[in-house]
Design a protein around this motif. Structure first.
Motif, PDB file in Angstrom:
ATOM      1  N   SER A  22     123.720  25.654   9.597  1.00  0.00           N
ATOM      2  CA  SER A  22     122.490  26.021   8.888  1.00  0.00           C
ATOM      3  C   SER A  22     121.786  24.805   8.286  1.00  0.00           C
ATOM      4  N   ALA A  23     122.214  23.604   8.684  1.00  0.00           N
ATOM      5  CA  ALA A  23     121.561  22.389   8.168  1.00  0.00           C
ATOM      6  C   ALA A  23     120.090  22.375   8.563  1.00  0.00           C
ATOM      7  N   GLY A  24     119.223  22.186   7.596  1.00  0.00           N
ATOM      8  CA  GLY A  24     117.791  22.113   7.860  1.00  0.00           C
ATOM      9  C   GLY A  24     117.113  23.444   8.077  1.00  0.00           C
ATOM     10  N   GLN A  25     117.857  24.551   7.957  1.00  0.00           N
ATOM     11  CA  GLN A  25     117.263  25.869   8.212  1.00  0.00           C
ATOM     12  C   GLN A  25     116.513  26.409   6.992  1.00  0.00           C
ATOM     13  N   LYS A  26     116.993  26.033   5.799  1.00  0.00           N
ATOM     14  CA  LYS A  26     116.396  26.583   4.577  1.00  0.00           C
ATOM     15  C   LYS A  26     115.037  25.938   4.300  1.00  0.00           C
ATOM     16  N   VAL A  27     114.072  26.768   3.913  1.00  0.00           N
ATOM     17  CA  VAL A  27     112.774  26.267   3.461  1.00  0.00           C
ATOM     18  C   VAL A  27     112.891  26.036   1.956  1.00  0.00           C
ATOM     19  N   PRO A  28     112.868  24.769   1.501  1.00  0.00           N
ATOM     20  CA  PRO A  28     113.179  24.473   0.084  1.00  0.00           C
ATOM     21  C   PRO A  28     112.237  25.127  -0.920  1.00  0.00           C
ATOM     22  N   ASN A  29     110.935  25.149  -0.602  1.00  0.00           N
ATOM     23  CA  ASN A  29     109.946  25.643  -1.569  1.00  0.00           C
ATOM     24  C   ASN A  29     108.931  26.510  -0.828  1.00  0.00           C
ATOM     25  N   PRO A  30     109.371  27.697  -0.341  1.00  0.00           N
ATOM     26  CA  PRO A  30     108.516  28.487   0.556  1.00  0.00           C
ATOM     27  C   PRO A  30     107.261  29.009  -0.134  1.00  0.00           C
ATOM     28  N   LEU A  31     106.210  29.125   0.656  1.00  0.00           N
ATOM     29  CA  LEU A  31     104.972  29.711   0.158  1.00  0.00           C
ATOM     30  C   LEU A  31     105.151  31.212  -0.030  1.00  0.00           C
ATOM     31  N   SER A  32     104.567  31.746  -1.092  1.00  0.00           N
ATOM     32  CA  SER A  32     104.554  33.196  -1.263  1.00  0.00           C
ATOM     33  C   SER A  32     103.558  33.789  -0.273  1.00  0.00           C
ATOM     34  N   VAL A  33     103.572  35.122  -0.136  1.00  0.00           N
ATOM     35  CA  VAL A  33     102.650  35.778   0.809  1.00  0.00           C
ATOM     36  C   VAL A  33     101.206  35.461   0.436  1.00  0.00           C
ATOM     37  N   ALA A  34     100.894  35.501  -0.848  1.00  0.00           N
ATOM     38  CA  ALA A  34      99.526  35.213  -1.301  1.00  0.00           C
ATOM     39  C   ALA A  34      99.160  33.757  -1.029  1.00  0.00           C
ATOM     40  N   GLU A  35     100.119  32.862  -1.292  1.00  0.00           N
ATOM     41  CA  GLU A  35      99.870  31.435  -1.043  1.00  0.00           C
ATOM     42  C   GLU A  35      99.655  31.166   0.442  1.00  0.00           C
ATOM     43  N   TRP A  40     105.335  18.311   4.198  1.00  0.00           N
ATOM     44  CA  TRP A  40     104.835  19.523   3.525  1.00  0.00           C
ATOM     45  C   TRP A  40     105.166  20.770   4.346  1.00  0.00           C
ATOM     46  N   ILE A  41     104.959  20.709   5.661  1.00  0.00           N
ATOM     47  CA  ILE A  41     105.246  21.862   6.524  1.00  0.00           C
ATOM     48  C   ILE A  41     106.723  22.232   6.467  1.00  0.00           C
ATOM     49  N   ALA A  42     107.592  21.213   6.467  1.00  0.00           N
ATOM     50  CA  ALA A  42     109.036  21.479   6.393  1.00  0.00           C
ATOM     51  C   ALA A  42     109.410  22.082   5.036  1.00  0.00           C
ATOM     52  N   ASP A  43     108.824  21.559   3.953  1.00  0.00           N
ATOM     53  CA  ASP A  43     109.168  22.013   2.604  1.00  0.00           C
ATOM     54  C   ASP A  43     108.640  23.417   2.306  1.00  0.00           C
ATOM     55  N   ARG A  44     107.470  23.756   2.851  1.00  0.00           N
ATOM     56  CA  ARG A  44     106.802  24.996   2.445  1.00  0.00           C
ATOM     57  C   ARG A  44     106.779  26.083   3.512  1.00  0.00           C
ATOM     58  N   LEU A  45     106.946  25.709   4.813  1.00  0.00           N
ATOM     59  CA  LEU A  45     106.755  26.714   5.867  1.00  0.00           C
ATOM     60  C   LEU A  45     107.955  26.931   6.787  1.00  0.00           C
ATOM     61  N   LEU A  46     108.476  25.859   7.388  1.00  0.00           N
ATOM     62  CA  LEU A  46     109.398  26.024   8.510  1.00  0.00           C
ATOM     63  C   LEU A  46     110.827  25.572   8.246  1.00  0.00           C
ATOM     64  N   GLY A  47     111.045  24.699   7.294  1.00  0.00           N
ATOM     65  CA  GLY A  47     112.344  24.045   7.169  1.00  0.00           C
ATOM     66  C   GLY A  47     112.390  22.849   8.112  1.00  0.00           C
ATOM     67  N   THR A  48     113.273  21.902   7.835  1.00  0.00           N
ATOM     68  CA  THR A  48     113.266  20.645   8.600  1.00  0.00           C
ATOM     69  C   THR A  48     113.704  20.830  10.051  1.00  0.00           C
TER      70      THR A  48
END
Length: 496
Positions: A212-225, A85-93
């Motif tokens: 850039s492998a693993g750098q992208k956050v696939p489903n980032p949280l919005s500021v409100a989220e 979850w942290i990789a998908d929504r916050l930091l990237g893998t």
């Protein structure tokens, strides 16, 4: 999405490691050292837990030590959900892998100093969180090195898998020898150094090899989220910490109660996963049918891992207490037996891969392979009856009985584990593909959570009945699964 993928592959050096992307070198050795640290620590942890304080251990009773090992293993697999979850929504893998390595190293450093029971549990917390952050995400970064059409992908994962098992093979021999010959904390310090080497390799080579492998956050949280999630997360941590502190200080939170809570979670969490996916409007009727087919496979997987994972506690205890460690003029260390599983996997995995390819369409179905895995796991425990049955529990057993047991369970693992990964990707509802993979790893977490209660029944007096009952139940479940295989295959709706 396609443009992003093209940009990613363009800035990744596609040659440099046995014909594979250069980044595979970085990830191979990062994972090698992470597994070295994990399996090295695990090889001596059970002995550290039940060795008397005056001899350098923590002095737990053997039954409690075995339960702690099972709970620890369960929480390691559960924490992978958080890491994903942290990789998908916050930091990237890629960044999540780095922070995971930091947590793991800090946990091993804390273990390397003589400490108290609370210090031990803090170190376990750090390693559990760190492994949850690193383990699932480093594999994802490997996938990012290749385009979906790249026919090197399977070969790359095979090389990466070798790194995992080579680390697992070497670690018990080095860390185990130092830990048991000198002292446990020196052994744990080697595990910390191993993770440090992994981090250094990762940091120094990732810029030039991973791109850039693993750098992208696939489903980032919005500021409100982000604000909402951090608020809920912060409040939850404070509440859990407060409840834990009060429970411990008042004596209500005992080790036995904690293991029971984890054991219950090991059953409840997978059930919730199945229910959510089954009732979801995003799941089609065919996918619901496949989920029904997946349930007996999940139960079979739990039974298998319940036996396989006892290699690190019950069989490790057996190696230390019940095995003759003088063999052919050599003095063996009981921790060395932990190297057998990865050694046999390295030797036998290519044989099984060749066998399934050779059989082609004539190879057994997925449920049949699972049933073979279960029966072999049960047989690996049945053979452990014979030393006590032939010579009683007063004499030490020949070490070859343990070697045979580990060998048989690896045969079962190669029938079930890689097949289970493949089946999970095929049977998963499209809307829940990543979560279904988390569910597969939860079968191991659930098995070890249940083990936390089962291992309490093991002692020298119950040895024959313990191995016999668990082994017999696994064989019977394997036979039942074999009989139900045609029915399960129908529910799989065309998936082979």
């Amino acid at each position: 999405m396609a443009n992003h993928q093209n940009e990613t592959f363009q800035n990744i050096p596609q040659k440099g490691f046995f014909g594979h992307p250069r980044g595979l070198f970085t990830l191979f050795f990062t994972e090698f050292w992470e597994r070295f640290s994990y399996y090295g620590m695990r090889a001596i942890l059970i002995y550290y837990l039940y060795t008397q304080v005056k001899n350098g251990g923590l002095g737990f009773e053997e039954t409690t030590a075995n339960s702690i090992m099972a709970v620890y293993g369960s929480l390691v697999y559960m924490s992978g959900i958080i890491g994903g979850w942290i990789a998908d929504r916050l930091l990237g893998t890629a960044r999540t892998v780095f922070y995971g390595g930091i947590f793991i190293m800090l946990g091993h450093i804390m273990l390397s100093f003589p400490g108290s029971v609370p210090a031990f549990f803090i170190s376990m917390f750090l390693i559990i969180i760190g492994t949850g952050l690193l383990k699932p995400n480093v594999s994802s970064v490997v996938g990012d090195l290749y385009s979906p059409e790249d026919n090197r992908r399977d070969s790359g994962f095979s090389i990466f898998y070798m790194g995992i098992n080579l680390g697992g093979f070497v670690a018990p021999i080095i860390v185990g020898t130092v830990g048991q010959t000198y002292n446990y904390h020196l052994g744990f310090s080697l595990a910390a150094i191993g993770m440090f080497f992994g981090l250094v390799t990762y940091v120094l080579t990732k810029k030039k090899s991973l791109g850039s492998a693993g750098q992208k956050v696939p489903n980032p949280l919005s500021v409100a989220e982000r604000k909402r999630v951090f608020f809920i997360f912060g409040i939850s941590i404070l509440v859990i910490a407060a409840i834990g502190a009060v429970s411990i200080l008042t004596g209500k939170m005992t080790i036995n109660l904690f293991t029971m809570i984890v054991s219950c979670l090991g059953i409840i969490i997978p059930c919730i996963y199945f229910i959510i996916m089954f009732v979801s409007s995003k799941t089609t009727s065919d996918e619901r049918s496949r989920l029904i087919a997946y349930i007996p496979l999940f139960i079979a997987s739990m039974m298998f891992w319940a036996i396989q994972e006892q290699g690190a506690n019950i069989l490790a205890t057996y190696a230390d207490k019940r095995t003759n460690l003088e063999f052919l003029g050599f003095e063996l260390q009981s921790s060395w037996f932990q190297s057998l599983n990865p050694l046999f996997i390295v030797l036998l995995a290519p044989v099984f891969a060749w066998l399934w390819m050779r059989l082609g369409k004539r190879q057994p179905s997925t449920p049949t392979k699972f049933s073979l895995g279960l029966m072999l796991a049960g047989l690996s425990f049945i053979v452990m009856i014979f030393p006590a049955y032939i010579n009683g529990t007063d004499s030490l057993a020949n070490p070859m009985w343990l070697v045979l047991s580990f060998f048989i369970v690896v045969l079962g693992e190669l029938c079930l584990s890689p097949v289970g990964l493949s089946a999970t990707t095929k049977l998963a509802p499209a809307a829940f593909s990543a979560q279904t993979m988390s569910l597969w790893f939860l079968s191991n977490a659930s098995a070890q959570a249940i083990n936390a209660q089962i291992v309490r029944f093991y002692n020298e007096n119950s040895e024959i009945s313990y191995f016999g009952i668990i082994g017999g139940v696994s064989i019977l479940l394997g036979i039942l699964l074999f009989m139900l295989s045609p029915k399960i295959q129908k529910f799989m709706k065309g998936v082979k």
